[in-house]
Design a protein around this motif. Sequence first.
Motif, mmCIF file in Angstrom:
data_model
loop_
_atom_site.group_PDB
_atom_site.id
_atom_site.type_symbol
_atom_site.label_atom_id
_atom_site.label_comp_id
_atom_site.label_asym_id
_atom_site.label_seq_id
_atom_site.Cartn_x
_atom_site.Cartn_y
_atom_site.Cartn_z
ATOM 1 N N GLU A 1 -66.190 73.889 -32.509
ATOM 2 C CA GLU A 1 -66.616 72.486 -32.433
ATOM 3 C C GLU A 1 -67.041 71.905 -33.784
ATOM 4 O O GLU A 1 -67.927 71.048 -33.858
ATOM 5 C CB GLU A 1 -67.744 72.318 -31.399
ATOM 6 N N TYR A 2 -66.390 72.354 -34.857
ATOM 7 C CA TYR A 2 -66.561 71.714 -36.164
ATOM 8 C C TYR A 2 -65.585 70.549 -36.253
ATOM 9 O O TYR A 2 -64.447 70.644 -35.767
ATOM 10 C CB TYR A 2 -66.277 72.703 -37.294
ATOM 11 N N ASN A 3 -66.021 69.493 -36.867
ATOM 12 C CA ASN A 3 -65.169 68.320 -37.052
ATOM 13 C C ASN A 3 -64.426 68.430 -38.376
ATOM 14 O O ASN A 3 -64.992 68.193 -39.446
ATOM 15 C CB ASN A 3 -66.020 67.038 -37.029
ATOM 16 N N VAL A 4 -63.151 68.809 -38.309
ATOM 17 C CA VAL A 4 -62.324 68.927 -39.510
ATOM 18 C C VAL A 4 -61.791 67.539 -39.853
ATOM 19 O O VAL A 4 -60.977 66.971 -39.121
ATOM 20 C CB VAL A 4 -61.163 69.913 -39.297
ATOM 21 N N LYS A 5 -62.260 66.989 -40.985
ATOM 22 C CA LYS A 5 -61.874 65.637 -41.383
ATOM 23 C C LYS A 5 -60.504 65.616 -42.063
ATOM 24 O O LYS A 5 -59.677 64.764 -41.783
ATOM 25 C CB LYS A 5 -62.925 65.055 -42.343
ATOM 26 N N TYR A 6 -60.303 66.541 -43.005
ATOM 27 C CA TYR A 6 -59.050 66.589 -43.754
ATOM 28 C C TYR A 6 -58.688 68.043 -44.027
ATOM 29 O O TYR A 6 -59.554 68.922 -44.028
ATOM 30 C CB TYR A 6 -59.160 65.868 -45.114
ATOM 31 N N TYR A 7 -57.416 68.277 -44.285
ATOM 32 C CA TYR A 7 -56.993 69.591 -44.756
ATOM 33 C C TYR A 7 -55.690 69.442 -45.529
ATOM 34 O O TYR A 7 -54.886 68.558 -45.264
ATOM 35 C CB TYR A 7 -56.831 70.590 -43.602
ATOM 36 N N PHE A 8 -55.524 70.312 -46.509
ATOM 37 C CA PHE A 8 -54.333 70.304 -47.344
ATOM 38 C C PHE A 8 -53.903 71.749 -47.549
ATOM 39 O O PHE A 8 -54.700 72.588 -47.940
ATOM 40 C CB PHE A 8 -54.608 69.657 -48.707
ATOM 41 N N PHE B 1 -62.545 74.747 -63.975
ATOM 42 C CA PHE B 1 -63.758 75.266 -63.342
ATOM 43 C C PHE B 1 -63.589 75.370 -61.833
ATOM 44 O O PHE B 1 -64.045 76.324 -61.201
ATOM 45 C CB PHE B 1 -64.939 74.364 -63.688
ATOM 46 N N LEU B 2 -62.906 74.383 -61.228
ATOM 47 C CA LEU B 2 -62.707 74.364 -59.785
ATOM 48 C C LEU B 2 -61.474 75.148 -59.348
ATOM 49 O O LEU B 2 -61.152 75.182 -58.168
ATOM 50 C CB LEU B 2 -62.586 72.919 -59.302
ATOM 51 N N SER B 3 -60.788 75.759 -60.325
ATOM 52 C CA SER B 3 -59.594 76.566 -60.030
ATOM 53 C C SER B 3 -58.548 75.766 -59.256
ATOM 54 O O SER B 3 -57.896 76.279 -58.343
ATOM 55 C CB SER B 3 -59.980 77.820 -59.230
ATOM 56 N N LEU B 4 -58.383 74.493 -59.618
ATOM 57 C CA LEU B 4 -57.451 73.639 -58.889
ATOM 58 C C LEU B 4 -56.002 74.047 -59.106
ATOM 59 O O LEU B 4 -55.124 73.662 -58.328
ATOM 60 C CB LEU B 4 -57.648 72.177 -59.313
ATOM 61 N N HIS B 5 -55.751 74.809 -60.173
ATOM 62 C CA HIS B 5 -54.382 75.264 -60.437
ATOM 63 C C HIS B 5 -54.028 76.492 -59.617
ATOM 64 O O HIS B 5 -52.864 76.884 -59.560
ATOM 65 C CB HIS B 5 -54.208 75.572 -61.923
ATOM 66 N N GLU B 6 -55.032 77.109 -58.994
ATOM 67 C CA GLU B 6 -54.787 78.313 -58.208
ATOM 68 C C GLU B 6 -54.204 77.940 -56.851
ATOM 69 O O GLU B 6 -54.560 76.919 -56.262
ATOM 70 C CB GLU B 6 -56.086 79.094 -58.001
ATOM 71 N N PRO B 7 -53.277 78.767 -56.326
ATOM 72 C CA PRO B 7 -52.720 78.467 -55.000
ATOM 73 C C PRO B 7 -53.781 78.639 -53.920
ATOM 74 O O PRO B 7 -54.723 79.413 -54.068
ATOM 75 C CB PRO B 7 -51.604 79.507 -54.853
ATOM 76 N N GLY B 8 -53.623 77.894 -52.847
ATOM 77 C CA GLY B 8 -54.576 77.983 -51.749
ATOM 78 C C GLY B 8 -54.637 76.682 -50.979
ATOM 79 O O GLY B 8 -53.867 75.751 -51.223
ATOM 80 N N GLY B 9 -55.556 76.616 -50.036
ATOM 81 C CA GLY B 9 -55.711 75.434 -49.202
ATOM 82 C C GLY B 9 -57.059 74.787 -49.410
ATOM 83 O O GLY B 9 -57.955 75.341 -50.060
ATOM 84 N N LEU C 1 -64.105 72.906 -48.716
ATOM 85 C CA LEU C 1 -63.847 74.328 -48.910
ATOM 86 C C LEU C 1 -62.502 74.529 -49.590
ATOM 87 O O LEU C 1 -61.479 73.981 -49.148
ATOM 88 C CB LEU C 1 -63.819 75.060 -47.558
ATOM 89 N N ARG C 2 -62.510 75.295 -50.671
ATOM 90 C CA ARG C 2 -61.270 75.774 -51.275
ATOM 91 C C ARG C 2 -61.038 77.183 -50.746
ATOM 92 O O ARG C 2 -61.910 78.053 -50.848
ATOM 93 C CB ARG C 2 -61.387 75.796 -52.799
ATOM 94 N N ILE C 3 -59.855 77.410 -50.171
ATOM 95 C CA ILE C 3 -59.527 78.682 -49.527
ATOM 96 C C ILE C 3 -58.426 79.370 -50.319
ATOM 97 O O ILE C 3 -57.502 78.722 -50.811
ATOM 98 C CB ILE C 3 -59.054 78.445 -48.074
ATOM 99 N N ASN C 4 -58.526 80.697 -50.431
ATOM 100 C CA ASN C 4 -57.517 81.451 -51.181
ATOM 101 C C ASN C 4 -56.298 81.774 -50.335
ATOM 102 O O ASN C 4 -55.599 82.755 -50.582
ATOM 103 C CB ASN C 4 -58.115 82.753 -51.732
ATOM 104 N N LYS C 5 -56.027 80.936 -49.362
ATOM 105 C CA LYS C 5 -54.911 81.154 -48.448
ATOM 106 C C LYS C 5 -54.222 79.811 -48.233
ATOM 107 O O LYS C 5 -54.868 78.818 -47.893
ATOM 108 C CB LYS C 5 -55.430 81.715 -47.124
ATOM 109 N N ALA C 6 -52.907 79.770 -48.449
ATOM 110 C CA ALA C 6 -52.194 78.504 -48.349
ATOM 111 C C ALA C 6 -52.039 78.048 -46.900
ATOM 112 O O ALA C 6 -52.109 76.862 -46.601
ATOM 113 C CB ALA C 6 -50.819 78.620 -49.012
#
Length: 220
Positions: A191-198, A120-128, A173-178
């Motif tokens: 001035e957004y506080n980005v806590k984590y990113y993968f 459902f969350l498309s976790l198998h799809e590539p992206g960030g 946010l799930r992004i369609n861009k790696a």
Amino acid sequence: MLTGDLPFQALPSLHLTDKVYQALQLMNDNQVTHLPVVEGERYAGIISEDDLLRADDENEPLETLRQFFGNISVKNDEFFLRAISVAGDNNLSVVPVTDAEENLLGVVTAGDLLKYASQFLSLHEPGGLIVVEMESNQYAFSEISKLVETNDAQITQLNTTNNPETGMMLVTLRINKAEVSDIIATFQRYEYNVKYYFGEELYANELRSNYDNLMNYLRI
């Protein structure tokens, strides 16, 4: 997807006349720690392995353990995420699914629910993936979407959670861009506080490219 659309596991149901040792054996055979109990066709509740082990006599019928039955189930016309919530809140290995008349239709295992959630969350799809923290009253989907789209990317999934202690909101946010470095830089510029990113980091890729070019130059 509704819970009634999920494929049910072929797990046995317990009956009030079943003995405690029989119920424990069925749980062991099927590698679960919970099973539903029925009275006729109607759902009577769910019992756990721990509750069965409380019995003084393993030969006593489940009828004598009614006080330990959990009145936990999901309806077949509820969205399947409800089943995931019920499984998590009650630490269940299986979730009973019933109809409007409380007839037991089947059970879904916690493992299967995780698989469906991943799909459902498309976790198998590539992206960030990017997690941004902000005040709840500052959340604006249109602005967040616009900042992502300015970097030639789109949001494929968005989830929000609130911290009751701090009042802060986490936006995942799930992004369609790696390559997410440009998007992160855009959020930070606003001035957004980005806590984590993968995801893949464009800056790291560029650094590696510059290093390779230098080494090639020195070999000339």
